[in-house]
Design a protein around this motif. Structure first.
Motif, PDB file in Angstrom:
ATOM      1  N   GLY A  12       1.055  -1.416   0.130  1.00 28.90           N
ATOM      2  CA  GLY A  12      -0.392   0.065   0.031  1.00 28.90           C
ATOM      3  C   GLY A  12       0.742   1.419  -0.072  1.00 28.90           C
ATOM      4  O   GLY A  12       0.390   2.207  -1.166  1.00 28.90           O
ATOM      5  N   LEU A  13       2.142   1.297   0.502  1.00 31.93           N
ATOM      6  CA  LEU A  13       2.809   1.568   0.719  1.00 31.93           C
ATOM      7  C   LEU A  13       3.212   2.976  -0.092  1.00 31.93           C
ATOM      8  O   LEU A  13       3.232   4.133  -0.710  1.00 31.93           O
ATOM      9  N   VAL A  14       4.140   1.747  -1.309  1.00 30.44           N
ATOM     10  CA  VAL A  14       4.454   2.552  -2.887  1.00 30.44           C
ATOM     11  C   VAL A  14       2.941   2.627  -3.927  1.00 30.44           C
ATOM     12  O   VAL A  14       3.132   3.157  -4.376  1.00 30.44           O
ATOM     13  N   ALA A  15       2.368   1.434  -3.249  1.00 25.86           N
ATOM     14  CA  ALA A  15       0.785   1.694  -4.439  1.00 25.86           C
ATOM     15  C   ALA A  15      -0.025   2.912  -4.223  1.00 25.86           C
ATOM     16  O   ALA A  15      -0.194   3.547  -5.535  1.00 25.86           O
ATOM     17  N   VAL A  16      -0.017   3.655  -3.134  1.00 29.67           N
ATOM     18  CA  VAL A  16      -1.802   4.880  -2.825  1.00 29.67           C
ATOM     19  C   VAL A  16      -1.090   5.842  -3.258  1.00 29.67           C
ATOM     20  O   VAL A  16      -1.061   6.318  -4.217  1.00 29.67           O
ATOM     21  N   PRO A  17       0.723   6.345  -3.002  1.00 27.12           N
ATOM     22  CA  PRO A  17       1.012   7.945  -3.906  1.00 27.12           C
ATOM     23  C   PRO A  17       1.250   7.376  -5.008  1.00 27.12           C
ATOM     24  O   PRO A  17       0.053   8.413  -5.835  1.00 27.12           O
ATOM     25  N   ILE A  18       1.256   6.426  -5.802  1.00 25.15           N
ATOM     26  CA  ILE A  18       1.505   6.358  -6.871  1.00 25.15           C
ATOM     27  C   ILE A  18       0.257   5.962  -7.767  1.00 25.15           C
ATOM     28  O   ILE A  18      -0.620   7.293  -9.042  1.00 25.15           O
ATOM     29  N   GLY A  19      -0.904   5.349  -7.709  1.00 30.20           N
ATOM     30  CA  GLY A  19      -2.561   5.088  -7.479  1.00 30.20           C
ATOM     31  C   GLY A  19      -2.877   6.411  -7.731  1.00 30.20           C
ATOM     32  O   GLY A  19      -3.960   7.025  -8.877  1.00 30.20           O
ATOM     33  N   VAL A  20      -2.705   7.157  -6.644  1.00 29.11           N
ATOM     34  CA  VAL A  20      -3.592   8.641  -6.235  1.00 29.11           C
ATOM     35  C   VAL A  20      -3.605   9.574  -7.600  1.00 29.11           C
ATOM     36  O   VAL A  20      -3.850  10.070  -7.942  1.00 29.11           O
ATOM     37  N   VAL A  66      -6.033  -0.394  -9.947  1.00 27.29           N
ATOM     38  CA  VAL A  66      -7.395  -0.122  -8.736  1.00 27.29           C
ATOM     39  C   VAL A  66      -7.782   0.829  -7.967  1.00 27.29           C
ATOM     40  O   VAL A  66      -8.493   1.836  -8.642  1.00 27.29           O
ATOM     41  N   ILE A  67      -6.526   1.296  -7.420  1.00 28.77           N
ATOM     42  CA  ILE A  67      -6.256   2.775  -6.624  1.00 28.77           C
ATOM     43  C   ILE A  67      -6.669   4.003  -7.780  1.00 28.77           C
ATOM     44  O   ILE A  67      -7.552   5.126  -7.429  1.00 28.77           O
ATOM     45  N   ALA A  68      -6.478   3.837  -9.034  1.00 31.77           N
ATOM     46  CA  ALA A  68      -6.251   4.841 -10.002  1.00 31.77           C
ATOM     47  C   ALA A  68      -7.766   5.155 -10.483  1.00 31.77           C
ATOM     48  O   ALA A  68      -8.104   5.777 -10.663  1.00 31.77           O
ATOM     49  N   LYS A  69      -8.343   3.667 -11.053  1.00 32.18           N
ATOM     50  CA  LYS A  69      -9.400   3.552 -11.250  1.00 32.18           C
ATOM     51  C   LYS A  69     -10.425   4.193 -10.067  1.00 32.18           C
ATOM     52  O   LYS A  69     -11.308   5.757 -10.858  1.00 32.18           O
ATOM     53  N   SER A  70     -10.529   3.571  -9.253  1.00 31.34           N
ATOM     54  CA  SER A  70     -11.362   4.232  -8.170  1.00 31.34           C
ATOM     55  C   SER A  70     -11.317   6.158  -7.744  1.00 31.34           C
ATOM     56  O   SER A  70     -12.168   6.913  -7.417  1.00 31.34           O
ATOM     57  N   SER A  71      -9.865   5.949  -7.602  1.00 36.80           N
ATOM     58  CA  SER A  71      -9.439   7.710  -7.560  1.00 36.80           C
ATOM     59  C   SER A  71     -10.274   8.642  -8.717  1.00 36.80           C
ATOM     60  O   SER A  71     -10.375   9.889  -8.471  1.00 36.80           O
ATOM     61  N   GLU A  72      -9.558   8.102  -9.843  1.00 37.82           N
ATOM     62  CA  GLU A  72     -10.188   8.946 -11.007  1.00 37.82           C
ATOM     63  C   GLU A  72     -11.446   8.862 -11.083  1.00 37.82           C
ATOM     64  O   GLU A  72     -12.074  10.115 -11.073  1.00 37.82           O
ATOM     65  N   ILE A  73     -12.294   7.914 -10.318  1.00 41.13           N
ATOM     66  CA  ILE A  73     -13.580   8.562 -10.443  1.00 41.13           C
ATOM     67  C   ILE A  73     -14.624   9.420  -9.403  1.00 41.13           C
ATOM     68  O   ILE A  73     -14.929  10.512  -9.865  1.00 41.13           O
ATOM     69  N   SER A  74     -13.113   9.274  -7.814  1.00 46.93           N
ATOM     70  CA  SER A  74     -13.531  10.183  -7.584  1.00 46.93           C
ATOM     71  C   SER A  74     -13.626  11.631  -7.923  1.00 46.93           C
ATOM     72  O   SER A  74     -14.069  12.206  -7.258  1.00 46.93           O
ATOM     73  N   PHE A  75     -12.442  11.803  -8.682  1.00 48.19           N
ATOM     74  CA  PHE A  75     -12.137  13.061  -8.337  1.00 48.19           C
ATOM     75  C   PHE A  75     -12.718  13.498  -9.874  1.00 48.19           C
ATOM     76  O   PHE A  75     -12.961  14.933  -9.504  1.00 48.19           O
ATOM     77  N   GLY A 115     -14.196   9.287  -1.020  1.00 51.28           N
ATOM     78  CA  GLY A 115     -14.095   7.961  -2.484  1.00 51.28           C
ATOM     79  C   GLY A 115     -12.799   7.808  -2.448  1.00 51.28           C
ATOM     80  O   GLY A 115     -12.669   6.462  -2.829  1.00 51.28           O
ATOM     81  N   VAL A 116     -11.702   8.354  -2.263  1.00 53.24           N
ATOM     82  CA  VAL A 116     -10.176   8.369  -2.779  1.00 53.24           C
ATOM     83  C   VAL A 116     -10.350   6.965  -1.741  1.00 53.24           C
ATOM     84  O   VAL A 116      -8.968   6.053  -1.741  1.00 53.24           O
ATOM     85  N   ILE A 117      -9.869   7.615  -0.352  1.00 56.49           N
ATOM     86  CA  ILE A 117     -10.174   6.308   1.034  1.00 56.49           C
ATOM     87  C   ILE A 117     -10.823   5.287   1.230  1.00 56.49           C
ATOM     88  O   ILE A 117      -9.919   4.024   0.830  1.00 56.49           O
ATOM     89  N   THR A 118     -11.651   5.094   0.723  1.00 56.31           N
ATOM     90  CA  THR A 118     -13.064   4.339   0.059  1.00 56.31           C
ATOM     91  C   THR A 118     -12.252   3.401  -0.831  1.00 56.31           C
ATOM     92  O   THR A 118     -12.218   1.981  -0.434  1.00 56.31           O
ATOM     93  N   GLY A 119     -11.907   3.436  -1.944  1.00 62.55           N
ATOM     94  CA  GLY A 119     -10.943   2.768  -3.159  1.00 62.55           C
ATOM     95  C   GLY A 119      -9.505   2.280  -1.693  1.00 62.55           C
ATOM     96  O   GLY A 119      -9.697   1.582  -2.385  1.00 62.55           O
TER      97      GLY A 119
END
Lengths: 320, 308
Positions: free
Chosen positions: B106-114, B177-186, B219-223
């Protein structure tokens, strides 16, 4: 939001701020693009790594990798994945045959038939079905469905058809049919969730128009709602198929891991993904490369299926 | 009165009307019957769809709780043998291993994904559209492919199975997965809010920091939490790269133990005690996943309420 009165600035100060803002936004853009390109690069490396690992097997077997039926593990081949590809398609087909009618019916039921106060609960339950990890479904299939299949279903079917094709074969439970049933449970939430989304955007005018013409509810379902959301539901089905094609662990636990040409619904076998999982640990010689080649075939199949699903769902969104 | 009526000559229009009414009644009866049958079938299918869920939950609780004890959750695993067939020990290091691998991924993926999600929600260039398609396709790829990738790029060069390889595999799995859900939230942030920011003279970075991110945060945190939950249950990629460990060792460069892996290994064990214990491991895993998913729901619900 700030409610402070904007101060009065001298024109030079404003100019300075404007130019400052124009330049200082560059780091922001660079960070965003950096993240995007980093991910793009990782994807490229990922594709390359699979290709690279598979290369020796590709060079050795050529197109026999896809059309060949002989798979000699542990040594230097030959490696033919035809039976694995066939098993993958058969299990996915079984899963779709079960999950598509049930999934679409559930989506309709959730949207229109379940009493309103239970709708959120029903949707949460379907989501819960998606949250259960695949290894747990495998365990469940192993403990509950294997005995059920070998003691109840297979004798029953054999009684009807007299142990002829496609219901012949060993009564162990582990089989293509069992893998298909477990897969159908696993892709059900995908199909329900996505068809629910596309059905929920069918215009109310159309539904009410149908009802006002005297159509019964079942006629509204079959003649108005389903034709209108056809493309989106297709997208849901294709996405479900994509999941079923690539599911690994649950299949590996119930299919009986055996590389042979399927001869019955009850024959043991192995899908592309499950074979990678079960054989990877003791791969020697060229087998590792052959397994990577399976990964490559799987990647090509699932990527095209997902791309197709994307086209369908996008078109459904555009027409909605 | 009655005499008068019975003596009337037959009325053709009345007869015809009666005939029509009877036919209509029959049609309506048939149509209602068909519709009711259809609807009953749909409801039946829905209930059928929930049966496996009920069965899985029942099995988890019934078999799982019997296997779970304080020792089981905290001790190290032991290998049963023919003399001590019930000596299964515990899953303490697997629980911690799962948490460590998941958190590092998560530590690696969250910043890149968001950040990728933010980029995809703003950019409209051809490259961005391609990347959007790639991200979506990546979310649907079988996770075992990432196991092959991590094996090739982490395990082979290091000549050793390691938690790090699992982190790489799960990290790459989580980013899209994170990118998709945060894109929708943004994208869900009202453009009026952004335009208000622009009108106040804020830069893009300022708007992202003070408008887009806070508004889209639930939305981002949920994703993010849901992707952590999903990654936690992944078995296939971990199976290829993490190896196995029976000790308290959380150096990511060494082999590690993880719950999904243990479930898989125990399920095929020759010892009945271990096969039953697989349900205990599965229950622990599902409980952790449910805690993450529930937190995701509570966080998003609470933050949405605070906004109002």
């Amino acid at each position: 939001m700030q409610t402070k009165e904007p101060g009065i600035h001298g024109s030079s100060e404003v100019a300075e701020r404007v130019s400052h803002s124009a330049t200082s936004d560059r780091p922001y853009k660079i960070v965003l693009k950096g993240a995007a390109f980093f991910f793009g690069a990782v994807v490229l490396i990922f594709v390359w790594s699979v290709l690279h690992a598979a290369w020796p097997a590709l060079k050795q077997n050529g197109y026999h990798l896809i059309t060949g039926t002989a798979w000699v593990a542990g040594g230097n081949g030959p490696f033919g994945a035809f039976s694995l590809i066939l098993d993958t398609l058969i299990t996915t087909l079984i899963a779709l045959l079960i999950a598509v009618p049930i999934g679409i019916s559930s989506a309709l039921a959730l949207l229109f038939l379940v009493p309103p106060k239970f709708r959120t609960l029903g949707a949460s339950l379907v989501e819960l079905l998606a949250a259960v990890p695949s290894v747990v479904y495998g365990l469940w299939g192993l403990w509950y469905l294997t005995p059920w299949l070998s003691h109840t279903v297979q004798p029953f079917l054999a009684g009807i058809t007299g142990s002829n094709f496609p219901f012949n074969g060993p009564q162990e439970g582990f089989s293509l049919l069992l893998a298909g049933i477990v897969l159908s449970v696993m892709i059900l939430p995908t199909i329900v969730a996505i068809s629910r989304d596309v059905i929920s955007v069918v215009p109310v005018d159309l539904i009410e128009g149908g009802l006002s013409l005297g159509a019964t509810r079942s006629q509204v379902f079959t003649k108005v709602i389903l034709p209108t959301s056809k493309i989106g539901i297709m997208g849901a089905i294709v996405l479900g198929a994509g999941r079923a094609l690539g599911e690994t662990i649950a299949v590996a636990m119930v299919i009986g891991s055996n590389i042979q040409m399927p001869h019955s619904l009850f024959s043991t076998g192995g899908t592309l993904a499950s074979t990678i999982a079960t054989e990877f640990g003791d791969a020697s010689g060229n087998t590792g490369a052959a397994l990577a080649a399976l990964a490559l075939i799987l990647m090509v199949i699932t990527a095209s299926v997902n791309a197709f699903a994307r086209v369908l769902t996008n078109r459904a969104k555009a027409t909605a | 009165m009655t005499n008068l009526l019975t003596q009337l000559p037959p009325d053709p229009i009345y007869d015809r009307r009666k005939q029509i009414q009877e036919r209509a009644a029959a049609t309506i009866k048939r149509r209602t019957f068909l519709s009711r049958t259809y609807i009953a079938t749909l409801m039946g299918c829905f209930i059928l769809a929930l049966i496996p869920l009920g069965s899985v939950i029942y099995a988890l609780i019934n078999k799982g709780i019997a296997a779970i004890s304080w020792t089981f959750l905290t001790a190290l695993p032991t290998q049963p043998n023919l003399v001590q067939q019930d000596a299964i020990g515990g899953i303490g290091n697997a629980i911690l291993g799962t948490i460590v691998i998941d958190l590092l991924a998560g530590l690696v993926a969250v910043p890149i994904g968001v950040l990728l999600g933010l980029y995809l929600s703003e950019a409209t260039s051809r490259i961005a559209n391609t990347l959007r398609a790639v991200t979506e396709i990546m979310t649907g790829l079988p996770s075992i492919l990432l196991g092959v990738f991590a094996y090739e790029y982490v395990v082979l060069p290091m000549k050793q199975f390691s938690g790090l390889a699992g982190v790489v595999a799960l990290g790459v799995l989580m980013v899209p997965v994170i990118a998709k859900s945060s894109e929708i939230s943004f994208r869900g942030v009202p453009s009026t809010l952004r335009e208000a920011g622009l009108a106040l003279g804020a830069r893009d970075s300022k708007i992202a920091k003070s408008v887009t991110l806070p508004v889209a945060a639930p939305g981002v945190i949920t994703g993010v939490l849901l992707s952590l939950a999903r990654a936690m249950g992944e078995t296939a990629p971990i199976l290829l790269v993490v190896g196995a460990s029976g000790v308290w060792d959380f150096n990511p460069l060494h082999p590690m133990s993880a719950l999904p892996l243990l479930t898989y290994n125990y399920s095929g064990s020759q010892y009945p005690s271990q096969r039953v214990a697989a349900w205990g491991v599965a229950l622990a895993l599902v409980t952790m996943i449910l805690i993450l998913s529930l937190t995701a729901r509570i966080v998003s619900a609470r933050m949405r309420r605070e906004k109002r």
